[in-house]
Design a protein around this motif. Structure first.
Motif, PDB file in Angstrom:
ATOM      1  N   ASP A 263       1.320  -1.041  -0.015  1.00  0.00           N
ATOM      2  CA  ASP A 263      -0.042  -0.048   0.076  1.00  0.00           C
ATOM      3  C   ASP A 263       0.863   1.297   0.210  1.00  0.00           C
ATOM      4  OD1 ASP A 263      -1.565   1.768   0.824  1.00  0.00           O
ATOM      5  OD2 ASP A 263      -3.091   1.049   1.416  1.00  0.00           O
ATOM      6  N   THR A 266      -0.026   4.311   3.243  1.00  0.00           N
ATOM      7  CA  THR A 266       0.429   3.793   4.697  1.00  0.00           C
ATOM      8  C   THR A 266       2.162   2.236   4.531  1.00  0.00           C
ATOM      9  OG1 THR A 266      -0.071   1.194   4.218  1.00  0.00           O
ATOM     10  CG2 THR A 266      -2.154   2.404   5.011  1.00  0.00           C
ATOM     11  N   LYS A 267       2.146   2.676   2.964  1.00  0.00           N
ATOM     12  CA  LYS A 267       3.636   2.321   3.078  1.00  0.00           C
ATOM     13  C   LYS A 267       3.438   1.184   4.141  1.00  0.00           C
ATOM     14  CE  LYS A 267       6.526   5.737   1.280  1.00  0.00           C
ATOM     15  NZ  LYS A 267       7.814   6.476   2.006  1.00  0.00           N
ATOM     16  N   GLU A 268       2.448   0.368   3.942  1.00  0.00           N
ATOM     17  CA  GLU A 268       2.783  -1.318   4.737  1.00  0.00           C
ATOM     18  C   GLU A 268       2.717  -2.573   2.652  1.00  0.00           C
ATOM     19  OE1 GLU A 268      -0.238  -3.514   8.110  1.00  0.00           O
ATOM     20  OE2 GLU A 268      -1.308  -3.399   6.180  1.00  0.00           O
ATOM     21  N   VAL A 270       2.825  -6.734   2.521  1.00  0.00           N
ATOM     22  CA  VAL A 270       2.610  -7.930   3.617  1.00  0.00           C
ATOM     23  C   VAL A 270       2.340  -9.164   2.238  1.00  0.00           C
ATOM     24  CG1 VAL A 270       0.216  -9.713   3.945  1.00  0.00           C
ATOM     25  CG2 VAL A 270       0.599  -6.925   3.972  1.00  0.00           C
ATOM     26  N   LYS A 276       3.774  -8.815   8.039  1.00  0.00           N
ATOM     27  CA  LYS A 276       3.576  -7.175   7.545  1.00  0.00           C
ATOM     28  C   LYS A 276       4.150  -6.711   8.499  1.00  0.00           C
ATOM     29  CE  LYS A 276      -1.642  -7.943   7.767  1.00  0.00           C
ATOM     30  NZ  LYS A 276      -3.236  -8.220   8.171  1.00  0.00           N
ATOM     31  N   LYS A 278       5.128  -2.585   7.946  1.00  0.00           N
ATOM     32  CA  LYS A 278       4.771  -1.147   8.049  1.00  0.00           C
ATOM     33  C   LYS A 278       6.659  -0.273   7.705  1.00  0.00           C
ATOM     34  CE  LYS A 278       1.851   2.661   8.845  1.00  0.00           C
ATOM     35  NZ  LYS A 278       2.459   3.433   8.122  1.00  0.00           N
TER      36      LYS A 278
END
Ligand SMILES: Cc1cc2nc3c(=O)[nH]c(=O)nc-3n(C[C@H](O)[C@H](O)[C@H](O)COP(=O)(O)OP(=O)(O)OC[C@H]3O[C@@H](n4cnc5c(N)ncnc54)[C@H](O)[C@@H]3O)c2cc1C
Length: 441
Positions: A263, A266-268, A270, A276, A278
């Protein structure tokens, strides 16, 4: 370039052969077709070297080099810039030496190739006819190989894996702006990709930067592979220098660190195994393929270009050579050293064809150095020759765990000599042409 580094480079690159054909068996060249036209697309490790040696050995050839950028920002040694051990400007090289030699350097983007008419079209609206075409366009990044990643997202989560200076600068700026205690995430590609040890040298250089400037930070590596180049010496260095900084997640039978979503807001990130992370800074290095112009030329099979290992002629399109990262040359790695070595064989083959000279067996060489920490450098390399329609490796060597500090320091010095040597060799920075120009004032 100093005399020492020039000598070192010749020794490292195994250039005795090139010198030999340049000065004896292959010279003087009576070009059977007069001013035959050779067009080269891509002025990097492969293409610039081809332009240099073609024009140097056969000044009567009409040699045109089509290169998109007026300044070449080398990928090789760019990790040292990320680590704070070199400036971005020190990676820059221009095409003045090749121009002075008589190469027609055109800064334009090749957009299409008509193999039947033997022409190259450019974005600038020009058409160039060729008798022989040489493609060394390097890689294009496969943005869609990572869900959520795209060219747009790469502006905030840079790959910094091509010759574009902007990506390297963005990664460095993000590291500089990051708070102490932040998390850097590196996503690495699966084979084959440009410079097999490159991501792990980068990990060392990012970790070196964090250790010296932001010691509370960490670097998480998400690796979809089970193993990687020079792994024993890299993991030894991760442990020795960067124990509380680097977290290496290598894929195993049950666990899989291939990225399944990313993402950009959010810089997440997976992974398939459900991990996960971040990121404060994310360096995403996706899968790669041959530069688009090789596809346009019809030279690709899948992502890369099959070649004849005797001369790097395309197996798919007549009168076209493909070398460097774009070619399928395994077990030779996709490296600048390999591309430069392949270029010498391509030149000999073109001159052999056009001058109707006897051809000699092709020989190639590669060495890749990686900096683990200041003055601690490791290397891997081998010689290659065509055998049964493939390239066959011999005389391989690789740095071992636990080597003495003076051995590693000598490797580092050697790598600097190589960098100066190969860039002078690519861009005709030194040697008779440059000396003549100086004399001419
Ligand atoms: C982080 C990192 C570290 C590395 N470290 C090393 C190392 O220590 N040693 C080593 O040997 N190698 C190293 N490499 C690998 C090395 O950079 C490449 O293998 C090498 O540059 C490949 O040469 P090439 O000629 O195929 O492509 P490139 O050198 O990338 O040159 C391709 C050129 O073609 C131009 N181009 C592409 N398409 C077009 C078009 N359509 N029209 C006009 N111009 C075009 C591009 O602008 C570019 O200048 C490293 C790479 C990375 C990313």
């Amino acid at each position: 370039m100093s005399e020492i580094s020039r000598r070192d480079f010749a020794k490292l690159a195994g250039l005795a052969g090139v010198g030999a054909w340049a000065s004896s068996a292959w010279a003087p060249f009576a070009i059977a077709q007069g001013a035959a036209k050779v067009v080269i697309v891509g002025g990097g490790a492969g293409g610039a070297t081809v332009a240099h040696y073609l024009k140097k050995e056969a000044p009567e050839l009409d040699v045109t080099l089509i290169e998109a950028n007026p300044i070449y920002s080398s990928s090789f040694f760019s990790n040292l810039y990320i680590g704070g051990l070199r400036t971005l400007e020190s990676l820059n090289h221009n095409y003045g030496g090749l121009r002075r030699l008589g190469v027609k350097v055109v800064h334009d983007f090749a957009t299409d190739i008509d193999a039947a008419k033997k022409t190259v079209k450019t974005r600038g609206g020009r058409t160039y006819a060729y008798d022989r075409l040489v493609l060394s366009p390097g890689i294009d990044v496969k943005y869609d190989s990572i869900p959520g990643y795209s060219r747009d997202v790469s502006r905030t989560m840079p790959h910094a894996y091509t010759t574009a200076a902007a990506g390297k600068r963005a990664l460095k700026q993000q590291l500089t702006a990051m708070r102490d205690g932040g998390t850097v995430v590196m996503v690495t590609p699966t084979d084959p990709y440009r410079c097999p040890p490159g991501p792990y040298e980068r990990a060392c250089m990012i970790a070196h930067y964090l250790k010296t400037k932001k010691p509370k930070s960490k670097l998480v590596i998400l690796d979809p592979k089970k193993a990687f180049s020079k792994q024993p010496v890299f993991t030894e260095a991760f442990d020795k220098y960067y124990k509380n900084i680097i977290e290496l997640n290598l894929t195993t039978e049950i666990d899989d660190y291939a990225v399944t979503s990313l993402d950009p807001k959010t810089k997440e990130i997976v992974t398939k195994a459900g991990k996960k992370v971040k990121a404060d800074v994310a360096n995403i290095i996706p899968q790669q393929r041959a530069g688009e112009i090789a596809v346009k030329a019809g030279c690709t099979e899948g992502d890369w270009c099959p070649i004849n290992p005797d001369n790097f002629a395309s197996k798919k399109v007549q009168n076209v050579y493909v070398l460097g990262d774009a070619s399928i040359a395994a077990p030779m790695p996709k490296s600048a050293f390999s591309a430069n070595s392949q270029a010498k064989v391509v030149v000999a083959d073109i001159l052999g064809e056009l001058a109707k000279k006897e051809k000699f067996p092709a020989r190639y060489r590669n060495t890749c150095w990686s900096l683990l920490a200041p003055d601690d450098d490791v290397k891997i390399g081998a010689n290659y020759a065509p055998k049964d329609g493939k390239l066959d490796a011999s005389g391989g060597f690789v740095s071992q765990k636990g080597e003495a500090a003076d051995v590693r320091k000598a490797n580092y010095q050697e790598s600097i000599g190589w960098y100066d040597g190969i860039t002078a060799d690519m861009f005709a920075k030194a040697g008779p042409a440059a000396a003549d120009q100086k004399k001419a004032g």
